[in-house]
Design a protein around this motif. Structure first.
Motif, PDB file in Angstrom:
ATOM      1  N   ALA A   1      34.421  15.139  -1.793  1.00 57.33           N
ATOM      2  CA  ALA A   1      34.017  16.074  -0.808  1.00 57.33           C
ATOM      3  C   ALA A   1      34.083  17.754  -1.293  1.00 57.33           C
ATOM      4  N   LEU A   2      34.749  18.108  -2.585  1.00 55.95           N
ATOM      5  CA  LEU A   2      34.621  19.397  -3.219  1.00 55.95           C
ATOM      6  C   LEU A   2      33.228  19.695  -3.808  1.00 55.95           C
ATOM      7  N   ASP A   3      32.514  18.708  -3.876  1.00 56.83           N
ATOM      8  CA  ASP A   3      31.080  18.981  -4.620  1.00 56.83           C
ATOM      9  C   ASP A   3      30.526  20.242  -4.153  1.00 56.83           C
ATOM     10  N   PRO A   4      30.191  20.505  -2.808  1.00 56.10           N
ATOM     11  CA  PRO A   4      29.535  21.752  -2.301  1.00 56.10           C
ATOM     12  C   PRO A   4      30.457  22.960  -3.065  1.00 56.10           C
ATOM     13  N   LEU A   5      31.748  23.041  -3.099  1.00 50.77           N
ATOM     14  CA  LEU A   5      32.356  24.041  -3.661  1.00 50.77           C
ATOM     15  C   LEU A   5      32.242  24.067  -5.048  1.00 50.77           C
ATOM     16  N   PHE A   6      32.239  22.838  -5.825  1.00 51.68           N
ATOM     17  CA  PHE A   6      31.914  22.881  -7.347  1.00 51.68           C
ATOM     18  C   PHE A   6      30.621  23.496  -7.649  1.00 51.68           C
ATOM     19  N   ARG A   7      29.537  23.004  -6.758  1.00 50.97           N
ATOM     20  CA  ARG A   7      28.261  23.683  -7.193  1.00 50.97           C
ATOM     21  C   ARG A   7      28.291  24.839  -6.848  1.00 50.97           C
TER      22      ARG A   7
ATOM     23  N   ARG B   1      32.148  14.825 -13.767  1.00 50.14           N
ATOM     24  CA  ARG B   1      30.947  13.783 -13.636  1.00 50.14           C
ATOM     25  C   ARG B   1      30.885  13.039 -12.405  1.00 50.14           C
ATOM     26  N   VAL B   2      32.149  12.429 -12.330  1.00 49.89           N
ATOM     27  CA  VAL B   2      32.218  11.405 -11.093  1.00 49.89           C
ATOM     28  C   VAL B   2      31.782  11.942  -9.740  1.00 49.89           C
ATOM     29  N   ALA B   3      32.171  13.515  -9.561  1.00 48.08           N
ATOM     30  CA  ALA B   3      32.077  14.028  -8.270  1.00 48.08           C
ATOM     31  C   ALA B   3      30.653  14.326  -8.264  1.00 48.08           C
ATOM     32  N   ARG B   4      30.064  14.887  -9.337  1.00 42.26           N
ATOM     33  CA  ARG B   4      28.525  15.266  -9.128  1.00 42.26           C
ATOM     34  C   ARG B   4      27.767  14.168  -9.004  1.00 42.26           C
TER      35      ARG B   4
ATOM     36  N   ARG C   1      24.339  10.811  -4.894  1.00 45.49           N
ATOM     37  CA  ARG C   1      23.777   9.357  -4.548  1.00 45.49           C
ATOM     38  C   ARG C   1      25.034   8.865  -3.525  1.00 45.49           C
ATOM     39  N   PRO C   2      25.285   9.550  -2.459  1.00 44.59           N
ATOM     40  CA  PRO C   2      26.344   9.125  -1.711  1.00 44.59           C
ATOM     41  C   PRO C   2      26.091   7.579  -0.924  1.00 44.59           C
ATOM     42  N   ASP C   3      24.818   7.180  -0.968  1.00 49.15           N
ATOM     43  CA  ASP C   3      24.634   5.824  -0.460  1.00 49.15           C
ATOM     44  C   ASP C   3      24.655   4.461  -1.460  1.00 49.15           C
TER      45      ASP C   3
ATOM     46  N   PRO D   1      26.139   2.240  -4.478  1.00 50.04           N
ATOM     47  CA  PRO D   1      27.295   1.711  -4.796  1.00 50.04           C
ATOM     48  C   PRO D   1      28.106   2.531  -5.981  1.00 50.04           C
ATOM     49  N   SER D   2      29.398   2.386  -5.998  1.00 44.12           N
ATOM     50  CA  SER D   2      30.146   3.340  -6.802  1.00 44.12           C
ATOM     51  C   SER D   2      29.798   2.718  -8.285  1.00 44.12           C
ATOM     52  N   ASP D   3      29.553   1.262  -8.544  1.00 46.80           N
ATOM     53  CA  ASP D   3      29.489   0.710  -9.498  1.00 46.80           C
ATOM     54  C   ASP D   3      28.161   0.469 -10.131  1.00 46.80           C
ATOM     55  N   ALA D   4      27.301   1.240  -9.297  1.00 43.84           N
ATOM     56  CA  ALA D   4      25.707   0.788  -9.724  1.00 43.84           C
ATOM     57  C   ALA D   4      25.352   0.716 -11.136  1.00 43.84           C
ATOM     58  N   PRO D   5      25.519   1.542 -11.898  1.00 46.88           N
ATOM     59  CA  PRO D   5      24.988   1.324 -13.218  1.00 46.88           C
ATOM     60  C   PRO D   5      25.859   0.136 -13.906  1.00 46.88           C
ATOM     61  N   ARG D   6      26.920   0.238 -13.633  1.00 44.22           N
ATOM     62  CA  ARG D   6      27.839  -1.274 -14.393  1.00 44.22           C
ATOM     63  C   ARG D   6      27.436  -2.431 -13.883  1.00 44.22           C
ATOM     64  N   SER D   7      27.081  -2.295 -12.588  1.00 41.38           N
ATOM     65  CA  SER D   7      26.775  -3.790 -11.907  1.00 41.38           C
ATOM     66  C   SER D   7      25.398  -4.071 -12.468  1.00 41.38           C
ATOM     67  N   ALA D   8      24.562  -3.041 -12.515  1.00 45.29           N
ATOM     68  CA  ALA D   8      23.031  -3.268 -13.104  1.00 45.29           C
ATOM     69  C   ALA D   8      23.275  -4.110 -14.633  1.00 45.29           C
TER      70      ALA D   8
END
Length: 189
Positions: A25-31, A138-141, A146-148, A150-157
């Motif tokens: 949620a803080l990503d816009p501020l971080f950017r 890194r996780v926040a960015r 990619r909000p849509d 899945p959180s584990d997309a690279p790992r599950s691939a």
């Protein structure tokens, strides 16, 4: 303290889920401030916090939420996908006999977590160029980008690809075929 984190992995999982949502949620501020400017101070806080709680090694690719809150980088062999096979009686490390195996602790911690089945996901090898960097940023960015997804997309691939790779290459380590000249006894005479 590391054993405390494993024993209370469910509570840490609950907290981390909310903390991760706050970071995204803080990503816009971080950017606006700039991820580059935030890297050093956030990495320092992350190192202090995770070092105290999890004996974190700051690999930059944190998988604590997948490994029962036991940092796999504490393994003397730096194994990220399970124990080496040399676990001593009582769950102790073969390299450091007075230390409990990181992966025995990981399985114990994962068994207490709601998302404990993620311990079965195959982790990619550690990217040494990320050591010392903040995995929180890194996780926040990445999740904000990619909000849509899945959180584990690279790992599950990787996990989905692994069984297929094992079908084609069943050896414990991929072996290249021997050249005909090495196996042909007639050519050596």
């Amino acid at each position: 303290m590391r054993l405390f984190a494993v024993r209370h992995s469910r509570a840490f999982e609950w907290f981390y889920t909310r903390f991760e949502s706050a970071l995204v949620a803080l990503d816009p501020l971080f950017r606006r401030v700039g991820y580059g400017r935030l890297e050093r101070p956030v990495a320092a806080v992350e190192k202090l916090t995770k070092g105290l709680l999890f004996d974190c090694r700051m690999c930059g690719q944190c998988v604590l939420s997948s490994t029962g809150m036991s940092c796999p980088m504490n393994c003397p062999k730096n194994l990220r996908n399970g124990p080496c096979g040399g676990v001593r009686a009582g769950g102790f490390c073969e390299v450091k006999p007075d230390m409990r195996c990181v992966w025995v602790l990981a399985w114990d911690g994962a068994s207490r977590m709601r998302g404990g089945s993620r311990i079965n996901d195959v982790q990619p090898p550690a990217d040494r160029s990320l050591e010392g960097s903040s995995s929180w940023l890194r996780v926040a960015r990445e999740k904000a980008a990619r909000p849509d997804a899945p959180s584990d997309a690279p790992r599950s691939a990787i996990a989905r690809a692994f069984p297929q790779a094992r079908d084609h290459e069943p050896a414990s380590a991929p072996l290249a075929p021997e050249p005909a000249s090495a196996t042909d006894r007639e050519s050596r005479r």
